[in-house]
Design a protein around this motif. Structure first.
Motif, PDB file in Angstrom:
ATOM      1  N   ARG A 164       1.543  -2.178  -9.026  1.00  0.00           N
ATOM      2  CA  ARG A 164       2.272  -2.763  -7.891  1.00  0.00           C
ATOM      3  C   ARG A 164       2.558  -4.246  -8.096  1.00  0.00           C
ATOM      4  NH1 ARG A 164      -1.561   0.667  -4.556  1.00  0.00           N
ATOM      5  NH2 ARG A 164      -0.333   2.489  -3.997  1.00  0.00           N
ATOM      6  N   ARG A 165       1.910  -4.852  -9.069  1.00  0.00           N
ATOM      7  CA  ARG A 165       2.195  -6.255  -9.391  1.00  0.00           C
ATOM      8  C   ARG A 165       3.253  -6.383 -10.480  1.00  0.00           C
ATOM      9  NH1 ARG A 165      -2.783  -6.305  -7.190  1.00  0.00           N
ATOM     10  NH2 ARG A 165      -3.582  -8.268  -6.314  1.00  0.00           N
ATOM     11  N   GLU A 180      -7.362   4.077  -9.384  1.00  0.00           N
ATOM     12  CA  GLU A 180      -7.107   3.154  -8.272  1.00  0.00           C
ATOM     13  C   GLU A 180      -6.707   1.785  -8.810  1.00  0.00           C
ATOM     14  OE1 GLU A 180      -7.533  -0.010  -5.631  1.00  0.00           O
ATOM     15  OE2 GLU A 180      -8.984   0.293  -7.253  1.00  0.00           O
ATOM     16  N   ARG A 188      -3.184  -0.704  -8.544  1.00  0.00           N
ATOM     17  CA  ARG A 188      -3.184  -2.115  -8.163  1.00  0.00           C
ATOM     18  C   ARG A 188      -2.392  -2.943  -9.174  1.00  0.00           C
ATOM     19  NH1 ARG A 188      -8.532  -5.442  -6.366  1.00  0.00           N
ATOM     20  NH2 ARG A 188      -8.705  -3.558  -5.099  1.00  0.00           N
ATOM     21  N   ASP A 245       0.817  -1.215   0.000  1.00  0.00           N
ATOM     22  CA  ASP A 245       0.000   0.000   0.000  1.00  0.00           C
ATOM     23  C   ASP A 245       0.848   1.261   0.000  1.00  0.00           C
ATOM     24  OD1 ASP A 245      -2.419  -1.443   0.068  1.00  0.00           O
ATOM     25  OD2 ASP A 245      -2.186  -1.741   2.217  1.00  0.00           O
ATOM     26  N   SER A 290      -8.249  -9.230  -8.496  1.00  0.00           N
ATOM     27  CA  SER A 290      -6.843  -9.601  -8.301  1.00  0.00           C
ATOM     28  C   SER A 290      -6.340 -10.458  -9.462  1.00  0.00           C
ATOM     29  CB  SER A 290      -6.679 -10.350  -6.977  1.00  0.00           C
ATOM     30  OG  SER A 290      -7.514 -11.497  -6.936  1.00  0.00           O
ATOM     31  N   ALA A 336      -5.888  -8.058 -12.445  1.00  0.00           N
ATOM     32  CA  ALA A 336      -4.734  -7.186 -12.242  1.00  0.00           C
ATOM     33  C   ALA A 336      -3.429  -7.940 -12.486  1.00  0.00           C
ATOM     34  CB  ALA A 336      -4.760  -6.597 -10.825  1.00  0.00           C
TER      35      ALA A 336
END
Length: 807
Positions: free
Chosen positions: A312-313, A305, A309, A235, A267, A270
């Motif tokens: 960050r992957r 947003e 997500r 986060d 998830s 993403a």
């Protein structure tokens, strides 16, 4: 000529594509001399900030719930019929009626909202069309996607709306087919490109830098990669930046993704998007820029947003833009070298700019629209369903392998694609201009003559990997021959339950996995309703359905065997006409059994019981859900030891290998009930059965209070189930004793009889103790009352009674 334009602009969530289509309509009409324009908007101040030389009128919002929007439209119909007292004078419909009476024509500009998923927007368009026609004003509909989801009431509203228009433009073959099905005699139904195509091509002629350096500056953020978040945490806040921190000579990869992931978890989506972007960076050395398509200014929500997500992957650095006005967002995408998106309009913009586009469709709605955007340029077979990346099957063993293969071919074809798109640009521009010429004629109330401009011919450019990825996950473009051996044979048994059968057919068509054949066995029922339901879905089935009509009823297990013989396949499942699947059922179960390490004979999934009732007094009958509960919520595996006690699975929960029938035989046709349990017992004796836990992927529909042919056999024929349950147990018990003798059962019977006697004694003692406990409780209550009377408060109570002469 004064023209009112309706499309979805001025929304609280700024939507680049909707605003772009609004700009395109205004610019196209102004270029043709129609300059007196009235724009219907939800936010006049915002719209006037971005649109020049237009007037604004408040749009007419509709409620979301279907019943409420249907009632609202009916009230507006009554107002138009002269019953003005139906609605209060303050209702905004009256202001809209006055505004539309003051124009010469109405243009319902482009959008993908004519379906039940966006039903409130469909009804807004219907209301505007009805108001315009009641005032004698011509209506033109441009650049629409119709369906694919349409309830019966919404389908009729759509039909009436299309019929009211002089000219209707549809931007995909699927929408064109649906429109001609709904309105077969309509002469003004035509194909057209998306409204924003011409606007995007015109933007290319404007003087601006390759990398958008003259565009208004927007704040960006550098999002930590998956490697950085190991130490900083998932986060971690993005670092602010004002410029893109990358070499401007590097290939630019513009990425835009909607938070909606269809049937998949966010998830999962993403992760898939991150893997594709990393693969593209690896192949090109490019820089990823996340360009949001929908968000509220300053709120960093929706696309912004979701982009964080995804970023960050990733193992590659990326930059995230905040939401920007449509003209600025368009330029960023037009100047990209590669565009990767799950949204529709970034695909439109990327193709116009000559980029290599990698479209990823999260559901059928997205796939239909993206396919139409590609077809405008003559490109086919390039939209890859998200399902194909998550479970790529024969193309690759896993997501990363599939992403590497797809991006490798995209990079290798990049120059060819760019040259091909550039060569087709003039033709696409001509097609777009011809459409807007027709719109201008239609707004005068005249039917435009057919355009002499030819559609853009099919392109030879593209990648084979994209086509291979689509093969198992997309509805076939041409009917599948009966000789094709599908991965899955779906056996569906039915008899005189058209209401339930219709739902079941649509349930099969909603599966993300497409390599199946449905064998529909009508076991002695009326054939006409069955044939009608299948014929209505002929295009969707694309040759993947076989219908068998039994002249008399042979029973459920016999029907299963008939279906089993009618189609060869690797896997088999039974889908009864009243049950349902999650859209990912086949995808998850086929992938489970196809694992190289899997030796299970079949696999069951977590199942949910859905209670429902059918109101037959309604016209048409209405199915209402009344409750849900997890079926065997503590179940973690499927074992023979569990199955011998009670059935732990139902047909809708199981996919299995066809070769199991060589080991255990077919379904037992002598059993009019509990046949699925008996089949599961034999199955579990011969092989292991896997289990997929997590969210339910199968739904066992139950109607406990429903009698007759619409009821469930387990409820409507409960006594028959008990009888044949005992028969199956007796049959297997006799088989065992024939092979092993009756010695052990005799010994166990005596032990169980002794145990039963002891349990009976304990039960009698328990009943006696219960009586004694109740008597002692009554005595304790009596003692408590006596003590209360003898207490200080009891003394005061007695004195007060005597003083007041009470008692």
């Amino acid at each position: 000529m004064r023209v009112a334009i309706l499309n979805d602009i001025g929304q609280a969530n700024y939507h680049v594509g909707d605003e772009a289509m609004g700009h395109a309509a205004v610019a196209a009409l102004q270029a043709r001399g129609v300059t007196d324009l009235v724009v219907l908007t939800r936010d006049a101040a915002q719209t006037l900030t971005y649109f020049e030389s237009v007037e604004t009128v408040p749009a007419l919002p509709f409620p979301w719930p279907p019943a409420q929007r249907e009632r609202r439209l009916a009230q507006i119909d009554r107002v138009l019929a002269g019953e003005t007292g139906v609605l209060p004078d303050s209702d905004p419909v009256f202001a809209l009626i006055e505004a539309l009476r003051g124009v010469d024509a109405v243009l319902i500009a482009g959008g993908g909202n004519m379906n039940s998923g966006f039903g409130w927007l469909l009804y807004e368009r219907a209301a505007v069309a009805r108001i315009a026609r009641s005032a004698g004003k011509p209506v033109v509909i441009s650049g629409q996607t119709l369906g694919p989801s349409l309830s019966a009431p919404d389908r009729e509203v759509l039909r009436q709306t299309l019929e009211s228009a002089v000219l209707v433009g549809l931007r995909e073959a699927e929408s064109l087919h649906l429109a001609r099905t709904l309105c077969p005699g309509h002469k003004g139904i035509r194909s057209c490109p998306d409204d924003a195509v011409g606007w995007a091509l015109d933007a290319l002629s404007a003087p601006w830098a390759k990398h958008g350096s003259d565009a208004p500056s927007a704040r960006t953020s550098v999002v930590p990669t998956i490697d950085q978040t190991v130490s900083e945490g998932p986060d971690a806040e993005p670092a602010s930046a004002d410029l893109v921190p990358s070499d401007p000579t590097r290939p630019r990869i513009v990425a835009t993704f909607a938070p909606g992931a269809g049937a998949f978890e966010k998830s999962e989506a993403a992760e898939a998007f991150a893997v594709v972007l990393d693969a593209l960076v690896h192949r090109t050395g490019g820089a990823v820029e996340f360009v949001p398509h929908l968000a509220q200014f300053g709120e960093h929500d929706h696309d912004e947003e979701f982009h964080r997500r995804i970023a960050r992957r990733m193992h590659s650095e990326s930059v995230q833009y905040e939401i920007e006005p449509a003209a600025v967002s368009l330029r960023r995408t037009l100047t990209a070298d590669f565009v990767v998106s799950s949204r529709y309009h970034p695909v439109v913009f990327g193709l116009a700019g000559g980029a290599t586009v990698l479209p990823i469709a999260v559901d059928e709605f997205a796939e239909v629209r993206m396919t139409g955007a590609c077809a405008t340029w003559g490109i086919t077979g390039q939209v890859v369903p998200l399902a194909a990346l998550i479970t790529p099957r024969s193309v690759a063993w896993d997501l990363r392998d599939a992403a590497q293969k797809w991006t490798r071919e995209a990079v290798e074809a990049h120059r060819e694609v760019a040259d091909d798109l550039l060569a087709r640009r003039a033709d696409v521009r001509e097609v777009s201009a011809a459409w807007w010429d027709a719109v201008t004629v239609g707004l005068t109330g005249s039917a435009p003559s057919p355009s002499g401009v030819q559609e853009v011919p099919a392109s030879g450019a593209g990648t084979e990997i994209a086509r291979a990825l689509r093969r198992d996950w997309t509805r076939p473009l041409a009917p599948v021959p009966e000789s094709h051996r599908p991965a899955v044979a779906i056996i569906m048994r039915t008899k005189d339950r058209a209401l339930l059968l219709e739902r079941a057919l649509d349930d099969v068509l909603a599966q993300s996995f497409a390599d199946w054949r449905l064998v529909l066995v009508n076991d002695g029922g009326d054939p006409e309703p069955v044939e009608a339901l299948v014929a209505a879905r002929e295009r969707e089935f694309a040759g993947r359905v076989s219908v068998i009509h039994n002249r008399r009823a042979f029973g459920m297990e016999a029907a299963s065997n008939i279906g089993l013989h009618a189609a060869d396949s690797e896997f088999v499942c039974v889908h009864d006409d009243d049950d349902r699947w999650h859209p990912l059922f086949l995808q998850r179960t086929v992938a489970y059994l196809e694992r190289p390490s899997c030796d299970d004979g079949g696999v069951m999934v977590r199942t949910e019981i859905v209670y429902e009732q059918i109101d037959l007094s309604a016209d048409p009958p209405v199915i209402t859900e009344t409750g849900r509960e997890t079926f065997w919520k503590d179940l973690q595996s499927i074992t023979l030891s569990d199955l011998v006690m009670i059935n732990r699975g139902v047909p809708i929960s199981l996919l299995y290998r066809r070769e199991m029938h060589r080991l255990i035989g077919e379904y037992d046709e002598t059993l009019p009930a509990v046949g699925d349990w008996e089949f599961h017992l034999r199955f579990a004796q011969a092989s292991t059965i896997g289990f997929i836990d997590g969210r339910p992927l199968a739904f066992w529909q139950q109607r406990p209070d429903q009698a007759g042919h619409l009821g469930n056999s387990m409820h409507a024929q409960a006594e028959r189930h008990r009888r044949y349950d005992l028969e199956v147990r007796e049959r297997h018990f006799q088989e065992w004793t024939r092979q092993n003798g009756i010695g052990l059962p005799l010994y166990l019977a005596r032990e169980f009889h002794g145990l039963q006697q002891r349990l009976d004694v304990l039960e009698r003692q328990n009943a006696e103790l219960t009586v004694l406990i109740r008597e002692q409780q009554r005595e304790l209550h009596h003692v408590a009352d006596v003590m209360a009377d003898n207490s200080f408060f009891g003394f005061i109570k007695r004195k007060l009674r005597r003083f007041f002469g009470v008692g």
